[in-house]
Design an enzyme around this catalytic site. Structure first.
Site, PDB file in Angstrom:
ATOM      1  N   GLU A   1       0.888  -1.155   0.000  1.00  0.00           N
ATOM      2  CA  GLU A   1       0.000   0.000   0.000  1.00  0.00           C
ATOM      3  C   GLU A   1       0.925   1.203   0.000  1.00  0.00           C
ATOM      4  O   GLU A   1       1.727   1.380   0.915  1.00  0.00           O
ATOM      5  CB  GLU A   1      -0.882  -0.057   1.263  1.00  0.00           C
TER       6      GLU A   1
ATOM      7  N   ASP B   1      -4.756  11.268   8.277  1.00  0.00           N
ATOM      8  CA  ASP B   1      -3.566  10.673   8.872  1.00  0.00           C
ATOM      9  C   ASP B   1      -3.160  11.317  10.179  1.00  0.00           C
ATOM     10  O   ASP B   1      -3.306  12.518  10.363  1.00  0.00           O
ATOM     11  CB  ASP B   1      -2.405  10.760   7.874  1.00  0.00           C
TER      12      ASP B   1
ATOM     13  N   TYR C   1     -11.086  -1.696   2.531  1.00  0.00           N
ATOM     14  CA  TYR C   1     -10.109  -1.208   3.501  1.00  0.00           C
ATOM     15  C   TYR C   1     -10.884  -0.923   4.787  1.00  0.00           C
ATOM     16  O   TYR C   1     -11.611   0.052   4.888  1.00  0.00           O
ATOM     17  CB  TYR C   1      -9.441   0.064   2.975  1.00  0.00           C
TER      18      TYR C   1
END
Ligand SMILES: Cc1ncc(COP(=O)(O)O)c(C=O)c1O
Lengths: 395, 273
Positions: free
Chosen positions: B46, B57, B171
């Protein structure tokens, strides 16, 4: 929620999946309560008795003489907290309350939105966290102090340039981890749907009142309405009152910083390109690869590389026009205006005033202009002193 | 069968999927590190293109993005990087990207170039299933698989739509929050994997917060088809700033440990789920 929140090709909600349920919940609550009689009663009472609405429309006589046409000021600076931000935070704070939320978070640039959020946090007894870029914490210290006095926790954000964009990033990150009990009280008419719509809605009284007041005072509609544009909430608030009056020109003024020929400005609509940031498709200041550019402006409240999507749409359709003025012009106008009218304007609002000064000699004397005085300048005296120290000037 | 299906069906355990920010801390070192991860037994990679404002993030990957941006990584260089990796060894590569980078490059053109570079799938961190077609249609046209995210607060009705639009793997975000190492595995993982397994046959890979071989083992036992490890790996780069050799050793050792900890798929794993 898919079809909603679009202004032509702009807007939308480009956010990580984890935030979708929270946005849907807020959207549903907004739709449910916006016309709810109890909600409206509560909100209107807060607007009048707590915040100080309606604000006056003031004929700035000496300033009008200086520029050579009639200038009215919409006095949002007289609101509790010192800026238009309180309209939105009371609205969203009340919404959060009706939703049963107990915790608020917000981002802030100049500190005005943080302060306005801290005010409603205290008023409603809600735990409040304010994310603020480290640079802004340093340059807007008085507001940081006020927020703390009101019981809010101020969280300095070190990432990036330590300004509003970074504060939004961090607030979004915090929210993803706390979506279940926390209401994100977004500060401007940007971000993912439903925020641009909600913020506009709670800022609409500015335009509604201004239109009515101008008819009463001048006997007709203004020829132009101007306001500064950071994310665009005070501007969309006043513009909204005149969108259906095609004869009224709408002019948004962005932060020209050190000049549009440099990279040190935040004139997003004037020089930006279309992209996706903070949940919306809109104009952005970015490089050719799509990395967001650092911005710079004397006014912390305008220092943002994006802009609310409805403004992008108003630009594209030509209904509103967007221009910029530079830091130096803003400082000149700050001194001029303060001494002429006995009002210290926020540096943000001073951008709109500076653009009017630039129209001196260009507009017919029978022109009527309304400028949105979005906030007062007490918070900015350190910045002004830093750039043009009074002690070094012969007074 | 697409590259993921053949990868998952060949494996008798959950796939090991390390995440890197392309070009962190520099193009050349990053290339060495990703190759080392391939050599250490990564089944799928990934890879993320660095972005100035990575809101999904946490601090570790944010810093990696900044390092890579400082090193001058652009989407075009990222594509070159991917070409070098797939030339080194053909391995499925899932791309993680923020939407604005695609919009500026031109989404269709980017996806075609990514496919030509040997890429397998694309996941846009800030694009939800409601706008899936903005990516799914050009991805299909380019011959790429799609990956969408599911989170613990995603209702069943959305999970179904996510499964429908996903051609690669789902995911699965293990927790409410951003990427980052965590002490303990979130207790949202098991119920979410179980819920997805009831709703769909699409492969389910779990990421966010997996930081130890033990976490990876637990996730695999919960029934995941793959474990995605990001921040823990990126942290090895942060921890040895001037020592690429040490970064490489630590990443290699860690991935070998995780791989060894992944239990064989079997009836026990199924009942556990
Ligand atoms: C007084 C004042 N005016 C204007 C702004 C700019 O924000 P907006 O464009 O959302 O009105 C700010 C932001 O902090 C502000 O404090």
């Amino acid at each position: 929620m898919k079809s909603k929140g679009r202004f032509g090709p702009f807007g939308g909600y480009y956010v990580p999946e984890v935030l979708i349920p929270a946005l849907e919940e807020i959207e549903a609550a907004f739709e449910q309560f916006r016309e709810d009689p109890n909600f409206l009663k509560d909100l209107n009472a807060l607007y009048t008795d707590y915040a100080g609405r309606p604000t006056p429309l003031y004929h700035a006589r000496r300033f009008s003489e200086e520029v050579g046409f009639t200038v009215y000021l919409k006095r949002e600076d007289l609101l509790h907290g010192g800026a238009h931000k309180i309209n939105n935070t009371l609205g969203q704070g009340l919404l959060a309350r009706y939703m049963g939320k107990t915790k608020l978070i917000a981002e802030t640039g100049a500190g005005q939105h943080g302060l306005a959020t801290a005010i409603v946090g205290a008023l409603f007894g809600m735990e409040t966290k304010i994310f603020m870029g480290a640079t802004d914490v340093a340059r807007q210290n008085v507001n940081v102090h006020k927020m703390k006095l009101l019981g809010a926790e101020v969280i300095p954000v070190e990432g990036g340039t330590g300004t509003l964009k970074d504060a939004i990033n961090e607030a979004l990150r915090y929210w993803t981890a706390h979506v279940e009990d926390t209401f994100y009280l977004f500060g401007t008419a940007g971000g993912p749907h439903p925020y641009p719509t909600i913020v506009r809605h709670f800022q609409e009284p500015i335009g509604r009142e201004a239109r009515q007041q101008c008819l009463e005072k001048a006997g007709r509609l203004p020829d132009l309405v101007t306001a500064c544009v950071g994310g665009g909430s005070n501007a969309i608030g006043i513009f909204s009152g005149f969108l259906n009056d095609p004869q009224v020109q709408l002019v948004g003024v962005e932060g020209g910083g050190k000049g549009l020929h440099t990279t040190q400005h935040c004139a997003t609509l004037c020089t930006g390109t279309v992209g996706v940031l903070h949940g919306a498709r809109t104009y952005l200041l970015q490089d050719e690869n799509g990395q967001i550019r650092d911005t710079e402006c004397i006014s912390a409240g305008l220092d943002y590389p994006g802009v609310g999507p409805e403004h992008a749409y108003l630009k594209e359709t030509g209904r509103a026009r967007y221009v910029s003025v530079c830091d130096e012009e803003v400082l000149d106008t700050f001194f001029l205006f303060s001494r002429m009218e006995g009002i210290l304007p926020a540096l943000e609002s001073t951008h709109a005033l500076a653009w009017l000064v630039r129209q001196k000699g260009l507009l017919p004397p029978d022109t009527i202009a309304i400028a949105n005085l979005s906030g007062r300048g007490d918070k900015d005296i350190d910045i002004v002193e830093h750039h043009r120290p009074l002690t070094a000037r012969s007074l | 069968m697409n590259p993921y299906q053949s990868c998952f069906s060949k494996l008798n355990r959950a796939a090991l999927i390390p995440f890197f920010v392309i070009g962190d801390p520099s193009y050349d070192i990053s290339l060495q590190l990703v190759k080392a991860a391939v050599d250490a037994g990564a089944d799928i990679l990934e890879l993320g293109i660095p972005f100035s404002d990575p809101v999904a993030d946490g601090p570790t990957i944010q810093k990696a993005d900044l390092r890579a941006l400082k090193a001058g990584i652009t989407p075009a260089k990222a594509l070159q990087f991917i070409r070098e990796i797939t030339a080194y060894k053909p391995i499925p590569i899932g791309l993680l990207v923020y939407y604005n980078l695609l919009v500026q490059y031109g989404t269709e053109r980017f996806l075609q170039d990514f496919k030509k570079a040997g890429g397998t799938s694309v996941l846009v961190a800030d694009l939800s299933i409601d706008d899936a077609d903005e990516i799914a249609i050009p991805a299909k046209k380019a011959g790429l698989e799609t990956v969408f995210m599911a989170t613990p607060n995603t209702p069943d009705e959305r999970l179904r739509r996510i499964a429908e639009k996903t051609t690669g793997f789902i995911y699965t975000v293990s927790l409410l929050g951003t990427t980052g190492e965590r002490q303990a595995l979130s207790n949202a993982v098991r119920p979410l994997v179980a819920r997805l397994k009831r709703l769909t046959d699409k492969p389910v890979c779990v990421g966010f917060g997996i930081s130890t071989p033990q976490h990876a083992c637990e996730v695999a036992r919960a029934g995941a088809d793959g474990v995605i490890i990001g921040s823990r790996i990126v942290k090895f780069i942060e921890e040895a700033p001037d020592n690429p050799e040490k970064m490489r050793e630590n990443i290699t050792r860690f991935l070998s440990e995780v791989r060894a900890a992944l239990p064989p798929k079997g009836p026990t794993a199924k009942t556990d789920a």
